[in-house]
Design a protein around this motif. Sequence first.
Motif, short mmCIF file in Angstrom:
data_model
loop_
_atom_site.label_atom_id
_atom_site.label_comp_id
_atom_site.label_asym_id
_atom_site.label_seq_id
_atom_site.Cartn_x
_atom_site.Cartn_y
_atom_site.Cartn_z
N MET A 93 0.65 -1.32 0.06
CA MET A 93 0.00 -0.10 -0.09
C MET A 93 0.94 1.26 0.11
SD MET A 93 -2.91 1.52 2.62
CE MET A 93 -4.17 0.35 2.20
N SER A 94 1.98 1.03 0.71
CA SER A 94 2.69 2.48 0.70
C SER A 94 3.71 2.67 -0.31
CB SER A 94 4.06 1.96 1.99
OG SER A 94 4.55 3.19 1.94
N ASN A 95 3.78 1.52 -1.40
CA ASN A 95 4.34 1.69 -2.59
C ASN A 95 3.28 2.34 -3.58
OD1 ASN A 95 6.48 1.18 -4.79
ND2 ASN A 95 5.01 -0.48 -5.51
N ILE A 96 2.09 1.88 -3.61
CA ILE A 96 0.96 2.41 -4.25
C ILE A 96 0.92 3.90 -4.05
CG2 ILE A 96 -1.67 2.33 -4.73
CD1 ILE A 96 -1.36 -0.59 -4.34
N PHE A 97 0.86 4.35 -2.74
CA PHE A 97 0.76 5.59 -2.29
C PHE A 97 2.01 6.41 -2.80
CE2 PHE A 97 1.75 9.29 0.44
CZ PHE A 97 0.26 9.95 0.57
N ASP A 105 1.14 5.81 -12.73
CA ASP A 105 -0.30 4.95 -12.72
C ASP A 105 0.04 3.98 -11.43
OD1 ASP A 105 -1.18 5.88 -14.90
OD2 ASP A 105 -0.42 4.66 -16.33
N TYR A 106 -1.05 3.40 -11.02
CA TYR A 106 -0.93 2.60 -9.75
C TYR A 106 -1.99 1.67 -9.75
CZ TYR A 106 -4.00 5.79 -7.52
OH TYR A 106 -5.35 6.94 -7.34
N ASP A 107 -2.07 0.56 -9.14
CA ASP A 107 -3.14 -0.57 -9.15
C ASP A 107 -4.04 -0.09 -8.04
OD1 ASP A 107 -4.93 -2.68 -9.07
OD2 ASP A 107 -3.47 -4.18 -8.69
N ASP A 108 -5.39 0.45 -8.63
CA ASP A 108 -6.40 0.68 -7.31
C ASP A 108 -7.35 -0.30 -6.88
OD1 ASP A 108 -7.71 0.85 -9.62
OD2 ASP A 108 -8.31 3.14 -9.46
N GLU A 109 -7.01 -1.50 -7.55
CA GLU A 109 -8.03 -2.34 -7.39
C GLU A 109 -7.60 -3.21 -6.08
OE1 GLU A 109 -10.47 -3.35 -9.52
OE2 GLU A 109 -9.79 -1.71 -10.50
N ASP A 112 -8.69 -0.47 -1.07
CA ASP A 112 -9.73 0.62 -1.16
C ASP A 112 -8.77 1.71 -0.36
OD1 ASP A 112 -11.50 2.39 -0.98
OD2 ASP A 112 -12.86 1.59 0.34
N LEU A 113 -8.42 2.62 -1.23
CA LEU A 113 -7.51 3.82 -0.42
C LEU A 113 -8.46 4.82 0.23
CD1 LEU A 113 -4.78 4.46 -3.20
CD2 LEU A 113 -4.77 2.98 -1.50
N GLY A 114 -9.86 4.88 -0.19
CA GLY A 114 -10.69 5.92 0.63
C GLY A 114 -10.04 6.99 0.66
N ASP A 115 -9.99 7.83 2.13
CA ASP A 115 -9.58 9.29 2.14
C ASP A 115 -8.28 9.49 1.63
OD1 ASP A 115 -11.93 9.59 3.33
OD2 ASP A 115 -11.13 9.74 5.64
N ILE A 116 -7.38 8.60 1.59
CA ILE A 116 -5.90 8.64 1.11
C ILE A 116 -6.11 9.13 -0.48
CG2 ILE A 116 -3.82 7.48 0.38
CD1 ILE A 116 -4.65 5.34 2.68
#
Length: 148
Positions: A93-97, A105-109, A112-116
Amino acid sequence: MSLHSNNLDTLYRQVIMDHYKNPRNRGELEDETLHVNMNNPTCGDRIQLQLKVEEGKIADAKFVGEGCSISLSSASMMTDAVKGLPIDDALEMSNIFSLMMQGEDYDDEKFDLGDIEALQGVTKFPARIKCATLAWKAMEKGLHEEES
Protein backbone atom coordinates in the motif's frame (compact mmCIF):
# COMPACT_ATOMS: atom_id res chain seq x y z
CA MET A 1 -10.87 23.76 -14.76
CA SER A 2 -14.05 21.76 -15.03
CA LEU A 3 -16.81 22.01 -12.47
CA HIS A 4 -16.28 18.34 -11.62
CA SER A 5 -12.58 18.71 -10.83
CA ASN A 6 -13.27 21.90 -8.87
CA ASN A 7 -15.85 20.08 -6.73
CA LEU A 8 -13.44 17.17 -6.28
CA ASP A 9 -10.66 19.54 -5.16
CA THR A 10 -13.05 21.07 -2.62
CA LEU A 11 -14.07 17.64 -1.34
CA TYR A 12 -10.43 16.54 -1.10
CA ARG A 13 -9.51 19.70 0.82
CA GLN A 14 -12.37 19.02 3.25
CA VAL A 15 -11.20 15.43 3.80
CA ILE A 16 -7.61 16.59 4.43
CA MET A 17 -8.75 19.29 6.87
CA ASP A 18 -10.99 16.80 8.68
CA HIS A 19 -8.03 14.46 9.28
CA TYR A 20 -5.90 17.44 10.33
CA LYS A 21 -8.44 18.84 12.81
CA ASN A 22 -9.69 15.43 14.00
CA PRO A 23 -6.69 13.13 13.60
CA ARG A 24 -7.30 9.42 13.84
CA ASN A 25 -4.84 7.42 15.93
CA ARG A 26 -3.07 10.41 17.44
CA GLY A 27 -1.36 9.51 20.69
CA GLU A 28 0.99 6.89 22.02
CA LEU A 29 0.75 3.13 22.39
CA GLU A 30 1.37 1.65 25.81
CA ASP A 31 2.62 -1.78 24.80
CA GLU A 32 5.84 -3.03 23.28
CA THR A 33 5.98 -1.21 19.98
CA LEU A 34 8.21 -0.10 17.16
CA HIS A 35 9.11 3.58 17.44
CA VAL A 36 10.20 5.50 14.36
CA ASN A 37 11.11 9.18 14.42
CA MET A 38 11.31 11.04 11.15
CA ASN A 39 11.34 14.66 10.12
CA ASN A 40 11.21 16.78 7.01
CA PRO A 41 13.80 19.51 7.54
CA THR A 42 12.53 21.53 4.55
CA CYS A 43 9.32 22.47 6.30
CA GLY A 44 9.77 21.33 9.91
CA ASP A 45 7.34 18.39 9.91
CA ARG A 46 8.18 15.86 12.63
CA ILE A 47 6.52 12.57 13.39
CA GLN A 48 6.97 9.76 15.85
CA LEU A 49 5.19 6.68 14.57
CA GLN A 50 4.44 3.73 16.81
CA LEU A 51 3.49 0.37 15.37
CA LYS A 52 2.42 -2.73 17.25
CA VAL A 53 3.21 -5.77 15.12
CA GLU A 54 1.77 -9.14 16.07
CA GLU A 55 2.00 -12.36 14.05
CA GLY A 56 3.10 -10.52 10.92
CA LYS A 57 0.29 -7.96 11.04
CA ILE A 58 0.03 -4.36 12.15
CA ALA A 59 -2.18 -4.75 15.20
CA ASP A 60 -2.18 -1.04 16.04
CA ALA A 61 -0.64 2.23 14.92
CA LYS A 62 -0.44 5.67 16.50
CA PHE A 63 1.51 8.84 15.91
CA VAL A 64 2.48 12.08 17.55
CA GLY A 65 4.14 14.98 15.86
CA GLU A 66 3.84 18.44 14.52
CA GLY A 67 3.72 19.84 11.06
CA CYS A 68 1.54 21.06 8.26
CA SER A 69 -1.98 19.87 7.50
CA ILE A 70 -0.71 17.63 4.68
CA SER A 71 1.79 15.69 6.81
CA LEU A 72 -0.48 15.26 9.83
CA SER A 73 -3.58 14.34 7.82
CA SER A 74 -1.49 11.84 5.82
CA ALA A 75 -0.29 10.28 9.10
CA SER A 76 -3.90 10.05 10.27
CA MET A 77 -5.00 8.40 7.01
CA MET A 78 -2.03 6.03 6.89
CA THR A 79 -2.41 4.76 10.46
CA ASP A 80 -6.12 4.15 9.79
CA ALA A 81 -5.43 2.31 6.54
CA VAL A 82 -2.69 -0.06 7.72
CA LYS A 83 -4.22 -1.26 10.99
CA GLY A 84 -4.96 -4.96 10.64
CA LEU A 85 -2.93 -5.38 7.45
CA PRO A 86 -0.20 -7.97 7.05
CA ILE A 87 3.23 -6.31 6.83
CA ASP A 88 3.59 -7.16 3.12
CA ASP A 89 0.22 -5.54 2.32
CA ALA A 90 1.10 -2.42 4.32
CA LEU A 91 4.37 -2.11 2.40
CA GLU A 92 2.55 -2.68 -0.90
CA MET A 93 0.00 0.00 0.00
CA SER A 94 2.88 2.34 0.80
CA ASN A 95 4.37 1.65 -2.63
CA ILE A 96 1.01 2.41 -4.27
CA PHE A 97 0.82 5.65 -2.28
CA SER A 98 4.33 6.56 -3.42
CA LEU A 99 3.38 5.96 -7.08
CA MET A 100 0.25 8.08 -6.61
CA MET A 101 2.35 10.91 -5.13
CA GLN A 102 4.69 10.76 -8.13
CA GLY A 103 1.75 10.99 -10.53
CA GLU A 104 2.45 7.46 -11.81
CA ASP A 105 -0.11 4.81 -12.68
CA TYR A 106 -0.96 2.53 -9.79
CA ASP A 107 -3.18 -0.46 -9.17
CA ASP A 108 -6.26 0.77 -7.34
CA GLU A 109 -7.93 -2.63 -7.38
CA LYS A 110 -6.20 -4.33 -4.44
CA PHE A 111 -6.81 -1.69 -1.77
CA ASP A 112 -9.62 0.72 -1.15
CA LEU A 113 -7.56 3.85 -0.56
CA GLY A 114 -10.60 5.75 0.67
CA ASP A 115 -9.63 9.11 2.17
CA ILE A 116 -6.01 8.62 1.07
CA GLU A 117 -7.04 9.50 -2.49
CA ALA A 118 -7.71 13.03 -1.24
CA LEU A 119 -3.93 13.51 -1.16
CA GLN A 120 -3.67 13.11 -4.96
CA GLY A 121 -3.90 16.87 -5.38
CA VAL A 122 -0.56 17.23 -3.60
CA THR A 123 1.15 16.05 -6.80
CA LYS A 124 0.48 19.53 -8.22
CA PHE A 125 2.78 20.95 -5.52
CA PRO A 126 6.09 19.04 -5.68
CA ALA A 127 7.48 20.74 -2.57
CA ARG A 128 4.60 19.25 -0.53
CA ILE A 129 5.07 15.64 -1.64
CA LYS A 130 7.62 15.04 1.14
CA CYS A 131 5.02 16.28 3.62
CA ALA A 132 2.50 13.70 2.38
CA THR A 133 4.98 10.82 2.33
CA LEU A 134 6.68 11.41 5.71
CA ALA A 135 4.47 9.07 7.78
CA TRP A 136 4.55 6.43 5.04
CA LYS A 137 8.36 6.52 4.92
CA ALA A 138 8.39 6.17 8.73
CA MET A 139 6.15 3.10 8.49
CA GLU A 140 8.36 1.53 5.80
CA LYS A 141 11.49 2.16 7.88
CA GLY A 142 9.91 0.63 11.00
CA LEU A 143 8.57 -2.44 9.19
CA HIS A 144 11.88 -3.06 7.40
CA GLU A 145 13.68 -2.88 10.76
CA GLU A 146 11.11 -5.28 12.22
CA GLU A 147 11.67 -7.78 9.39
CA SER A 148 15.48 -7.75 9.64
